[in-house]
Design a protein around this motif. Structure first.
Motif, PDB file in Angstrom:
ATOM      1  N   ASN A  73       0.723  -1.275  -0.255  1.00  0.00           N
ATOM      2  CA  ASN A  73       0.098  -0.108   0.092  1.00  0.00           C
ATOM      3  C   ASN A  73       0.857   1.113  -0.073  1.00  0.00           C
ATOM      4  O   ASN A  73       0.441   2.234   0.224  1.00  0.00           O
ATOM      5  CB  ASN A  73      -0.970   0.064   1.123  1.00  0.00           C
ATOM      6  N   GLN A 101      -6.343   0.076   4.927  1.00  0.00           N
ATOM      7  CA  GLN A 101      -5.014   0.010   4.009  1.00  0.00           C
ATOM      8  C   GLN A 101      -4.146   1.013   4.471  1.00  0.00           C
ATOM      9  O   GLN A 101      -2.683   0.856   4.383  1.00  0.00           O
ATOM     10  CB  GLN A 101      -5.593  -0.297   2.468  1.00  0.00           C
ATOM     11  N   LYS A 148      -8.196  -0.918  -3.946  1.00  0.00           N
ATOM     12  CA  LYS A 148      -6.738  -1.095  -3.474  1.00  0.00           C
ATOM     13  C   LYS A 148      -6.221   0.277  -3.421  1.00  0.00           C
ATOM     14  O   LYS A 148      -6.192   1.168  -4.218  1.00  0.00           O
ATOM     15  CB  LYS A 148      -5.968  -1.837  -4.256  1.00  0.00           C
TER      16      LYS A 148
END
Length: 830
Positions: free
Chosen positions: A619, A666, A696
């Motif tokens: 990430n 995340q 994501k």
């Protein structure tokens, strides 16, 4: 073969289209279906008068005589006592009682509670706050457990979607909860058009399942206790021997009676003045409710645009008590799809075999029968079908009906035009066959096989009486040309000459289209970010830049501009060594005039970039290289395709709570990893968060942000609006990793409400508010927001860093159960 089955294929495609619209609940069709279903209520016959349900109204006359609402609770107790004297079987006291110091200390709450204890047949409602996930704890408020219901499965637990989830319950004062015969929740469920068609009958709270006030009152009237009620998830609720059909969320579809005509009503004034014969209440189900124009709630329903709350409650009670339910046939979508496909197959078999007129007649009659069947099923049998999609299928088949002819489809497939109506069809011209020196046959015009057969048959018919071996001349049907015909024998037709396969046309290579470098996944809406549209020339590749513009940074080729910031420009580039796309962030240092300061800044730039380059996390954006080109310093990093969180917020993307929790978790994972490596971001904001299409996340500008912010501040360049900066950073105090946690809280707040927690008319007032004021909690602005977000944001935004979360990973842990609650459930073997 394809031409032969083309009509069937077309009908199958129409069926697939309709099924796809049905499965996905296509918005415009769904709203149209609701309107059609609502319209069917207006065609009902005489009112279905329910003589065993009576509404006692605290109406405008009552308020004029006894005072405005809310009444003192001892007066409500007097009304309960007066109604109870008529010996009704069940009383639903359809009003909410909130905690009140005045009512409790004056003894009025106790007076009402004593009346409830005396009659022991009064159901009291309470309010709930809706949640998004079930709590893992098992607890129960005092006196509420007595009203809980059973679950009809071996584990005694429903799936989360199979019951309304309560985040919090707001019970009446304890004396009322103690002496009420039963406690039931009150909640209104709206469809997307803000109409009330369904009512939730069961909710779950802290591990137990509880009935609505209407379900509890109706079952008490039927002589059943809550223990006699069981929920079969996603299908039905059983009350004794009665079955209440529900959808997969334990909601009952309300079968509305005629408004203001179906229930007995009496004013509270008439009850107090004894103008009403209380014997008319004996053995009945009585609803005591506020029904004054200035004090009641009104709802949009299929039968009225302003149905009073009391009458809505009476309709639900009547449906349960009398088993007067609408039987919806959409509970098994597999069956509906089979019906749609079966109809498509039947019409595919019938329609191509009849003329166009008969097709129209068949479809019109079918639509007429469908409409009448729906009317009969709804009005006589209380059956409601989703026939709109069947009707849509019939309409599409009617539109496609003219092209179901095999000949028409064949002409479409061969590129031939249909002959004009009213004129005889003309056969194509047949040219004489020429012999080439090699002996191969070459026709002057290409003629289809069907046309050749028709022409030969016509020639045979015209020459039937000609003697053998006689040659004649045949004329084109247009009369414009004659040509010699082959000898035709009367007793044996001459077969057509064999057709030679056409030679393939030479393949001409098309010029390759120029490559356009525009890989950023930005929505079609206007964006403030610059968009690059190159126009390269074939001779010299310029990568979209005019002469004099930047072509290279180190070994990287620059092919486009992605955006600009206060410290420089971000370009898209290519690493020619491995043909990899990169993002090239340039950093301007021309504003620094002191040589010593410039040297120190360069050293810090390389040191911070190298440290950030050591980070390896899924990430975090990867940094590949750092370098200098002339007086321009740059950092080569991973090229990302997606949208910044800033752009998504500015476009007012509606995030659901699961997505917000996933994005924040995340980012926290990335920060926790970086903080563990000794790197603080210092500039966490939506513009530095890239979100891919699958949600994501990549955090950008690690290390670089630290150089930017400190350098800009020290050299006097405006830092910009400090919306996401922590109080200690604004006050010039020592800063550590907890400043990123404060910025996380601001960003999370903005994702939930599309506004920032700290605002000000100018920069000074904004900074003052960040340092000194406490923001309003998200749930106070929007009650649908889960309270979990309140707790996380409140702790993340504390002014004192010691009182915040001490690690970003703690926020991810706080959200873990919430995120996991949306995951697939594992089946536990029994």
């Amino acid at each position: 073969m394809l031409k032969k089955y083309s009509p069937y294929t077309l009908c199958l495609l129409i069926s697939i289209l309709v099924v796809a619209l049905y499965v996905n609940d296509f918005g415009p069709l769904l709203r149209l279906e609701w309107k059609i279903q609502d319209l069917m209520y207006t065609f009902r016959g005489d009112p279905n008068f329910s003589s065993d349900i009576v509404i006692v109204n605290i109406d405008d006359t009552s308020l004029a005589q006894f005072g405005s609402w809310p009444w003192p609770r001892d007066l409500v107790g007097d009304l309960v006592a007066a109604v109870g004297a008529g010996q009704p079987k069940t009383i639903l006291l359809d009003m909410l009682f909130e905690p009140s110091v005045t009512e409790d200390t004056s003894g009025r709450t106790t007076v009402l509670a004593n009346q409830l204890a005396w009659f022991q047949n009064v159901i009291v409602p309470y309010e709930i706050s809706r949640g998004d996930f079930t709590s893992s704890r098992i607890s129960n408020p005092k006196y509420l457990y007595n009203s809980s219901v059973m679950v009809d499965n071996p584990l005694g637990v429903l799936e989360e979607s199979e019951a309304l989830i309560a985040q919090k319950v707001f019970l009446p004062p304890e004396p009322i909860t103690q002496f009420a015969t039963g406690l039931g929740f009150k909640f209104i469920a709206y469809d997307r058009d803000r109409k009330v068609r369904w009512t939730p009958l069961v909710m779950t709270y802290d591990g137990y399942y509880y009935p609505s006030a209407q379900l509890l009152a109706a079952t008490h009237y039927l002589g059943l206790s809550p223990s006699n009620v069981s929920v079969k998830g996603g299908e039905e609720i059983k009350a004794g021997g009665r079955v209440i059909p529900t959808n997969k969320h334990a909601e009952m579809f309300i079968n509305y009676n005629k408004p203001r005509q179906s229930f007995g009503e009496v004013s509270a004034v008439d009850i107090f003045s004894e103008k009403f014969d209380l014997n008319n209440l004996k053995g009945k189900l009585v609803v005591i409710a506020v029904n004054a124009r200035t004090a009641t709630d009104y709802y949009q329903t299929p039968v009225s645009r302003n149905l009073a709350s009391a009458e809505l409650t009476a309709n639900i009670l009547e449906n349960i008590a009398h088993s007067n339910h609408i039987k919806r046939l959409d509970s098994s979508p597999g069956t509906d799809m089979i019906v749609l496909f079966a109809l498509g197959g039947i019409f595919a078999f019938i329609l191509p075999r009849v003329s166009l007129l008969y097709r129209a007649v068949i479809l019109i009659i079918t639509l007429f029968l469908l409409a009448n069947l729906n009317f009969i099923l709804f009005n006589s049998l209380n059956v409601l079908t989703r026939s709109l999609y069947i009707g849509l299928q019939l309409i599409l088949l009617a539109i496609a009906s003219p092209i179901l002819d095999q000949d028409f489809l064949a002409r479409i497939g061969s590129g031939k035009k249909e002959p004009a109506k009213g004129k005889p069809a003309r056969l194509p011209k047949i040219e004489p066959i020429e012999r080439t020196p090699s002996g191969s046959k070459n026709r002057a015009a290409a003629v289809s096989h069907e046309a050749e057969k028709s022409a030969i048959k016509a020639a045979e018919k015209k020459t039937a009486d000609v003697r053998p071996e006689t040659k004649t001349a045949m004329t084109d049907f247009s009369g414009s040309k004659t040509f010699p015909a082959e000898t035709v024998k009367a007793e044996m037709p001459v077969a057509p000459p064999p057709r030679e396969k056409p030679k393939p046309a030479p393949v001409v290579a098309e010029a390759a289209a120029p490559i356009e470098y525009n890989n950023r996944l930005i929505d079609d809406e206007p964006s403030s970010e610059p968009e690059y549209k190159p126009a390269p020339t074939p001779s010299t590749p310029s990568f979209g830049f005019d002469s004099g513009q930047l072509k290279n940074l180190g070994r990287y080729k620059v092919i486009g501009e992605l955006g600009k910031g206060a410290m420089g420009t971000v370009y898209k580039g290519i690493d020619p060594a491995i043909n990899r796309n990169v993002a090239l962030k340039t950093i301007r240092l021309d504003f620094v005039h002191d040589p010593e300061e410039l040297a120190e800044l360069k050293e810090r730039l390389f040191r911070e970039a190298r440290a950030a380059g050591m980070l390896s996390h899924p990430n975090i954006v990867t940094i590949y290289d750092v370098g200098t080109e002339s007086n321009l310093h740059y950092i080569a990093m991973e090229f990302l395709e997606g949208q910044t969180l800033e752009l998504m917020i500015r476009k007012k993307v509606k995030f659901n709570y699961r997505i917000i929790a996933q994005i924040i978790a995340q980012i926290c994972g990335a920060l926790d990893y970086a903080h563990g490596s000794g790197i603080v971001h210092r500039d966490i904001k939506p513009a530095n968060i890239m979100v891919h299409s699958d949600y994501k996340v990549k955090v950008m500008d690690f290390g670089i942000a630290r150089v930017d912010s400190s350098s800009m501040t020290r050299t006097g360049i405006a830092m910009g609006t400090p919306n996401y900066i922590s109080p200690e950073q604004l006050q010039g105090k020592p800063v550590d990793h907890r400043t990123d946690i404060f910025s996380m809280g601001v960003m999370m707040y903005e994702m939930l409400l599309h506004r920032r927690p700290f605002r000000g008319e100018n920069l000074t007032s904004l900074i003052y508010n960040i340092v000194n004021t406490e923001p309003e909690l998200p749930s106070a602005v929007d009650k649908s927001i889960p309270l979990l977000f309140d707790r996380v944001i409140e702790k993340a935004l504390r002014k004192n860093p010691d009182e915040r979360y001490q690690r970003a990973g703690e926020i991810a842990l706080a959200l873990a159960d919430f995120i996991e609650s949306f995951g697939p459930k594992r089946t536990i073997p029994v």
